[in-house]
Design an enzyme around this catalytic site. Structure first.
Site, PDB file in Angstrom:
ATOM      1  N   GLU A 131       0.813  -1.227   0.000  1.00 27.10           N
ATOM      2  CA  GLU A 131       0.000   0.000   0.000  1.00 27.10           C
ATOM      3  C   GLU A 131       0.836   1.262   0.000  1.00 27.10           C
ATOM      4  O   GLU A 131       0.484   2.269  -0.625  1.00 27.10           O
ATOM      5  CB  GLU A 131      -0.937   0.025   1.219  1.00 27.10           C
ATOM      6  CG  GLU A 131      -2.160  -0.868   1.097  1.00 27.10           C
ATOM      7  CD  GLU A 131      -1.850  -2.325   1.310  1.00 27.10           C
ATOM      8  OE1 GLU A 131      -0.743  -2.624   1.791  1.00 27.10           O
ATOM      9  OE2 GLU A 131      -2.692  -3.180   0.992  1.00 27.10           O
TER      10      GLU A 131
ATOM     11  N   HIS B 186     -11.344  -4.077   8.896  1.00 23.07           N
ATOM     12  CA  HIS B 186     -11.899  -4.050   7.535  1.00 23.07           C
ATOM     13  C   HIS B 186     -13.264  -3.357   7.492  1.00 23.07           C
ATOM     14  O   HIS B 186     -14.045  -3.604   6.575  1.00 23.07           O
ATOM     15  CB  HIS B 186     -12.043  -5.473   6.981  1.00 23.07           C
ATOM     16  CG  HIS B 186     -10.801  -6.037   6.368  1.00 23.07           C
ATOM     17  ND1 HIS B 186      -9.678  -6.326   7.108  1.00 23.07           N
ATOM     18  CD2 HIS B 186     -10.474  -6.343   5.077  1.00 23.07           C
ATOM     19  CE1 HIS B 186      -8.742  -6.817   6.303  1.00 23.07           C
ATOM     20  NE2 HIS B 186      -9.195  -6.827   5.079  1.00 23.07           N
TER      21      HIS B 186
HETATM   22  C1  LIG Z   1      -2.533  -4.505   4.160  1.00 20.38           C
HETATM   23  C2  LIG Z   1      -3.544  -5.294   3.435  1.00 20.38           C
HETATM   24  N1  LIG Z   1      -3.654  -5.146   2.109  1.00 20.38           N
HETATM   25  C3  LIG Z   1      -4.587  -5.818   1.431  1.00 20.38           C
HETATM   26  C4  LIG Z   1      -5.444  -6.654   2.066  1.00 20.38           C
HETATM   27  C5  LIG Z   1      -6.541  -7.362   1.302  1.00 20.38           C
HETATM   28  N2  LIG Z   1      -6.202  -8.753   1.157  1.00 20.38           N
HETATM   29  C6  LIG Z   1      -6.622  -9.667   2.038  1.00 20.38           C
HETATM   30  S1  LIG Z   1      -5.966 -11.166   1.754  1.00 20.38           S
HETATM   31  C7  LIG Z   1      -5.132 -10.605   0.412  1.00 20.38           C
HETATM   32  C8  LIG Z   1      -4.254 -11.540  -0.347  1.00 20.38           C
HETATM   33  C9  LIG Z   1      -3.137 -11.952   0.508  1.00 20.38           C
HETATM   34  O1  LIG Z   1      -2.347 -12.839  -0.180  1.00 20.38           O
HETATM   35  P1  LIG Z   1      -1.319 -13.745   0.623  1.00 20.38           P
HETATM   36  O2  LIG Z   1      -0.545 -12.899   1.560  1.00 20.38           O
HETATM   37  O3  LIG Z   1      -0.560 -14.504  -0.383  1.00 20.38           O
HETATM   38  O4  LIG Z   1      -2.221 -14.679   1.506  1.00 20.38           O
HETATM   39  P2  LIG Z   1      -3.268 -15.781   0.989  1.00 20.38           P
HETATM   40  O5  LIG Z   1      -4.595 -15.119   0.943  1.00 20.38           O
HETATM   41  O6  LIG Z   1      -2.807 -16.250  -0.340  1.00 20.38           O
HETATM   42  O7  LIG Z   1      -3.204 -16.851   2.012  1.00 20.38           O
HETATM   43  C10 LIG Z   1      -5.350  -9.263   0.220  1.00 20.38           C
HETATM   44  C11 LIG Z   1      -4.767  -8.455  -0.863  1.00 20.38           C
HETATM   45  C12 LIG Z   1      -5.305  -6.783   3.455  1.00 20.38           C
HETATM   46  N3  LIG Z   1      -6.114  -7.552   4.167  1.00 20.38           N
HETATM   47  N4  LIG Z   1      -4.345  -6.098   4.107  1.00 20.38           N
END
Ligand SMILES: Cc1ncc(C[n+]2csc(CCOP(=O)(O)OP(=O)(O)O)c2C)c(N)n1
Ligand SMILES: Cc1ncc(C[n+]2csc(CCOP(=O)(O)OP(=O)(O)O)c2C)c(N)n1
Ligand SMILES: [Mg+2]
Ligand SMILES: [Mg+2]
Lengths: 336, 332, 336, 332
Positions: B68, B137
């Site tokens: 971000e 959220h």
């Molecule tokens: C700081 C932040 N940015 C964006 C999000 C939205 N978001 C939630 S899960 C996700 C994907 C995360 O990917 P990863 O870290 O690979 O975990 P996975 O869901 O694949 O287990 C995103 C972008 C968030 N929760 N927090």
């Protein structure tokens, strides 16, 4: 090699999967608190091997996809499912939900809905253990997405600088929501990054959970001796990102192919092949787990809702006044 | 998106109004790019950028890593260098990750650099409760932004405003924080692409009334309208004001309305203390002090983190019933 | 090798040093706006070699210790000193001061008082150049302290992922305020970090500015061809962190020793040894620079103060109303 | 620091009061550690932690890398695991770098985790104008914090309060944001280590008066006192209230005072809009609405970034002369 390790690891992985299936069911029944439910089906190996290699007093934080890790660390499915349902008997009285399950007694310093948000927590926990001369390791679990959050590198540097009993564990399921890892990073070799900050590294990229366990154990025990480490577990997210996501951004053929790389099937075959357990015995394990999780489901569904007053509790310590509700404030103003 | 030139009366969703605004703006201005997490292939967590990748290609519709801070910072750099980026933060809650780039950089570069340069960009984000997203959220963090000089701030409630505010924000030189609401995407309303009444920075008087002014923005506007309809049946005539932009803030419309109705209720989904509603409450008191029949009431979310449990979350924010109740009390 | 390069590099370094001496003087005279003045004396090599290797249209951001870099990129000492004095004729009308000097015409996208704050700016600038098909490189200059800021790694990853014409340039002067680099990082090899993210790297660790120039040029030209790079220039901060700091946290003997590693003396010797310039010619250069900087000083001192109204300008675009002053607001309320 | 057991009447500096508070607390409680950039060897950018390294060693007084986000996050982790950290951010302006850890983590873990755990820590930072630090080193960002439920917030003006507030914050379980002012470190005043009048969460009525209440905190308290002295000479009797803590906020003392004086001036160095002063203004209007003789006036810094030029910076914030002038106008 012990004859009890692989069955235990199998059991853990199966419990994770069955638990997650129940979470899905809870959602379908309309009984989950919201839809932000991130399942670890397909990703059970990492939680099982690292979770099992940790010792009793060790602690951890998880990302939003953290149910599996907590199951591996002894989380109570009843209270977990109740939390996911937003009920009073949940781990956090239903106020935290799926993305904020925590249990201080079991060393679960908290799931975190902010990608990367829980990582520095383990650095601080480890500072505390080192200062207090407690022989504990703290492990941060996070996804491949968090590899792109600056706070991870700040934390890695601190861990290396201060020689802290910390392990950073990346569950690389190839996707961050709909974005493939190749579209999110310049170079995929995460160990190289961690090494450049001064960490011990381990890259797990096959299906043998037993083998992964022994390797993880080494990293964790080095961390206990103040050589912090990094573990990447490559795996595949079998289903959508959250319960609403049907994964339109990837091909069905890819999913089909990748779902064949199932650590649970692999473990099962190995158990049988090595004559540790036979099909019947394994079925029995699976059935026990089904029963356990059915009971958890029942527990969650039966658990009562919170009282409205719960909104105002736990903002400040018990010794301090609770926040005055907006309604009280308005009442007072109107009565002036 | 084949029916581009159409006007949409009573049938476009808030989501599609936003998509259309970005689409129309991108057709007009090649300098506009969109960047953010999962905004291209995935189409945005709430679908607001769906299809734009196919229409404009991956040079202009860019999926970013989950970074971000660098997303905002890179958009700022691009805005300083000839482009007009739309950056998206998936949730306003992630302001925390990027607050330095938002408040110390984006908001201040024009000033610090003595007016040499501006950052013509829009930072879209989405907030509010309603989906059991929990404490990280579901927030409404417009107060942080409104407290940061240098940033324009808009929070549309209606598809028509969503369209026009976004179009306008993509034409001006001031960096604009554009906050949507997760429960508004599926709501629908009219869109008049040539709306003669739309004026950026002007509040919208949605209902004229004479007994009380209910002032709000974003999703709470709909609550206010709903309450006004109920109150009307009980012969209380409500003026409903949708602020639409919080910076610039249309103080005149607020003050004029309350000078007429002599009673005011401010509704917001943000925390109560040190907030946008505190500001609006102060403004009304300051300017209508002598003629107010009753104290101004600000009715907001509670001063606690947002709970996940749906039964708690529901009463954590203002409810229509209570808006009706407090309005009546003020009109007593 | 050309016979004009080293004299030019020498000239740049000498101009930087003499300029910084004037900044110091301005402070001693009580004519600087505040005391947060960070001098690059001793660190002239990096700005000179990288600044000279950049092309006309290239752009950059700097950290708080950025005077030298801007001098190397053509910054006008008159307007710089006036800015540092908080005067009307300064680059930013005195509103930015030493830590926020900028000049869009010369591609200076801004000095930044936030450690790491200006780094992602160059990523965005480079996105723009690539999209607009302009053959420009954007360079972020920052200190070793910024190597510990997460935003650097987020930016590096983006640059590598999108193959952007970006160079990250770390001026490693061994200290972040009073903290020695060894006390701030687990591993000092910064190139390794940058490499792990997919960048070309260059580590400059000697006093030959000419040599450093050629190497830097390669990195910059690779970046222009969309292979982003990282340059670390090791050097030593000859004096305190800011004008008030007497460096009690390090030994005088260390300072004495390290100040011998002076890139300007080295360049001078080389000029003489290689018969490019003689002592007299060099003295003449030095004197010219003295005069130039004396004039800048005079300009800054003579420059008028800003009008009070300047407080309200440049918050929003010229087409938009200026913020209403608190006094206007109060007046209106009182007149109600 | 040899004269530990002494009381200091009219002679301790704000800086030393803070040092002494940390010193005394660390002697009492081995779980207290201090961490931050240049707080150990350097003694803190403003000297508030000088000598503590020598006295308590580098296990308890820890220089950190320049990683604000991880500093706050690590302190939080330590606070959850048996320690009681004092973390320092060199400037409040760096909240931006660490706002996620402050507002999404520190403020919320107790709540999100259903009360299982607390984060007993103090986050010290320093703000305000006066040293030509410019837009990124001179802000007063308490409004962001006050708008974040879960965080206690204190902003002492006086050495005695600095001492006691910090000591208290190091005994309670709530995370406390402790904001100092860069121009207060060299000011001095009394310190009574056994002050019987000190009560955490209680505002301090520094001058009793009957014509007008001037309400402020941090450095502006001193401006208010100075103005009050001048006004006194002109027979205007000023009640000066130093809030000391913004959360908890002592609404009772504010309201009681204004109910008596019927006039109020709120002074703050923060931005004007959507702020702590908006909040206090609202509270006074809401509760004293009927008896106020004049509208409440909030006198703050301007809604612009902070300029570097000393002549601009000076008038950018409230001045004593203008406080006097506005007080007179309110008392007309
Ligand atoms: C700081 C932040 N940015 C964006 C999000 C939205 N978001 C939630 S899960 C996700 C994907 C995360 O990917 P990863 O870290 O690979 O975990 P996975 O869901 O694949 O287990 C995103 C972008 C968030 N929760 N927090
Ligand atoms: C985000 C942030 N943290 C802390 C500071 C305070 N600060 C200013 S300069 C400095 C040291 C920076 O060291 P380095 O990056 O090596 O640059 P140098 O001063 O050595 O040139 C610090 C800590 C700051 N300005 N910004
Ligand atoms: Mg992933
Ligand atoms: Mg340095």
């Amino acid at each position: 090699m012990s004859n009890t390790l692989l069955p235990a690891l199998y059991n853990t992985m199966r419990r994770i999967r069955t638990f997650e299936e129940r979470v899905s069911e809870l959602f379908i029944k309309g009984e989950s608190a919201g839809t932000m439910l991130h399942l670890s089906i397909g990703e059970e190996l990492g939680p099982a091997c690292v979770g099992t290699a940790m010792k009793n007093n060790d602690t951890f934080t998880t990302h939003h996809r953290g149910h599996g890790i907590f199951i591996a660390r002894g989380g109570n499915p009843d209270k977990m499912l109740a939390e996911i349902a937003g009920k009073k008997d949940g781990y956090c009285k239903g106020k935290g939900g799926s993305m904020h399950i925590a249990d201080m007694k079991l060393g679960h310093l908290g799931a975190n809905a902010i990608v990367g948000g829980g990582i520095p927590t383990v650095v601080g926990a480890a500072m505390s253990y080192k200062y207090l001369k407690e022989e504990r390791v703290s492990v941060a679990f996070f996804g491949d997405g968090a590899m792109q959050q600056g706070i991870l590198y700040e934390s890695m540097n601190m861990a290396a600088l201060w020689k802290l009993p910390v392990v950073f564990c990346c569950i690389n399921n190839q996707y961050g929501m709909g974005t493939k890892i190749e579209d999110a990073v310049g170079i995929k070799d995460f160990s190289k990054r961690a090494k450049s900050f001064g960490l011990n590294t381990l890259h797990i990229n096959d299906l043998d959970v037993e083998d992964a366990y022994y390797k993880s154990k080494e990293i964790i025990e080095s961390a206990r001796k103040f050589q912090p480490g990094f573990i990447e577990v490559e795996c595949y997210r079998f289903f959508g990102h959250a319960r609403m996501d049907k994964s339109p951004y990837r091909k069905e053929s890819e999913e089909k192919e990748k779902r064949k790389l199932d650590p649970i099937s692999y473990a099962k075959s190995k158990l049988i092949k090595n004559n540790i357990l036979n099909e019947n015995e394994i079925d029995k394990i699976d059935n026990n787990i089904m029963n356990e999780m059915d009971n958890a489901m029942e527990f969650a569904l039966k658990s009562p809702l919170n009282d409205e007053k719960e909104i105002f509790k736990d903002v400040y310590s018990k010794n301090d006044p609770m926040p005055v509700s907006v309604h009280e404030k308005i009442k007072k103003i109107l009565s002036n | 998106m084949s029916d581009l030139k159409k006007n949409y009366f009573d049938k476009i969703t808030y989501r599609d109004a936003l998509r259309l605004a970005m689409h129309d703006a991108m057709l007009e201005d090649k300098k506009i790019i969109i960047m953010g997490e999962d905004i291209a292939k995935y189409g945005g967590a709430y679908g607001a950028t769906k299809d734009l990748l196919n229409l404009f290609g991956n040079e202009r519709v860019i999926d970013t890593p989950i970074s971000e801070s660098a997303i905002v910072g890179a958009a700022l750099g691009a805005a300083m260098s000839g482009l007009r980026p739309i950056a998206e933060l998936m949730y306003v809650d992630f302001f925390g990750m990027s607050m330095d780039q938002i408040a110390n950089q984006l908001a201040k570069i024009r000033y610090m650099f003595g007016g040499q340069i501006s950052a013509p960009m829009v930072l879209r984000a989405q907030g509010g409760t309603g989906r059991s997203g929990g404490a990280q959220h579901s927030q409404s963090l417009e107060s942080w932004i409104m407290h940061t000089p240098g940033l324009y701030l808009t929070m549309p409630a209606k598809p028509n405003d969503a369209y026009h505010l976004l179009r306008h924000a993509l034409k001006i030189d001031n960096p604009t924080i554009f906050i949507e609401h997760k429960l508004l995407y599926n709501t629908s309303g009219f869109l008049d692409k040539n709306d003669p009444n739309f004026l950026f920075g002007k509040a919208n008087v949605l209902r004229e009334g004479k007994d009380i002014s209910i002032i709000s923005y974003s999703r709470m506007t709909n609550f206010a309208e709903n309450a006004a309809d109920q109150l009307n049946k009980e012969n209380i005539s409500v003026e409903v004001i949708d602020l639409r932009t919080l910076n610039p803030l249309d103080r005149e419309t607020i003050i004029k309305s309350v000078k007429k109705t002599k009673r005011a209720l401010v509704i917001s989904e943000s925390y109560y203390t040190s907030s946008v509603p505190s500001e609006i409450t102060s403004i009304i008191f300051e300017n209508c002090f002598k003629i107010l029949k009753k104290p101004v009431i600000r009715y907001t979310a509670e001063d606690t983190p947002v709970p996940v449990a749906p039964n708690l979350e529901k009463n954590y924010i203002p409810t229509i019933e209570k808006i009706v109740e407090y309005s009546k009390k003020l009109c007593n």
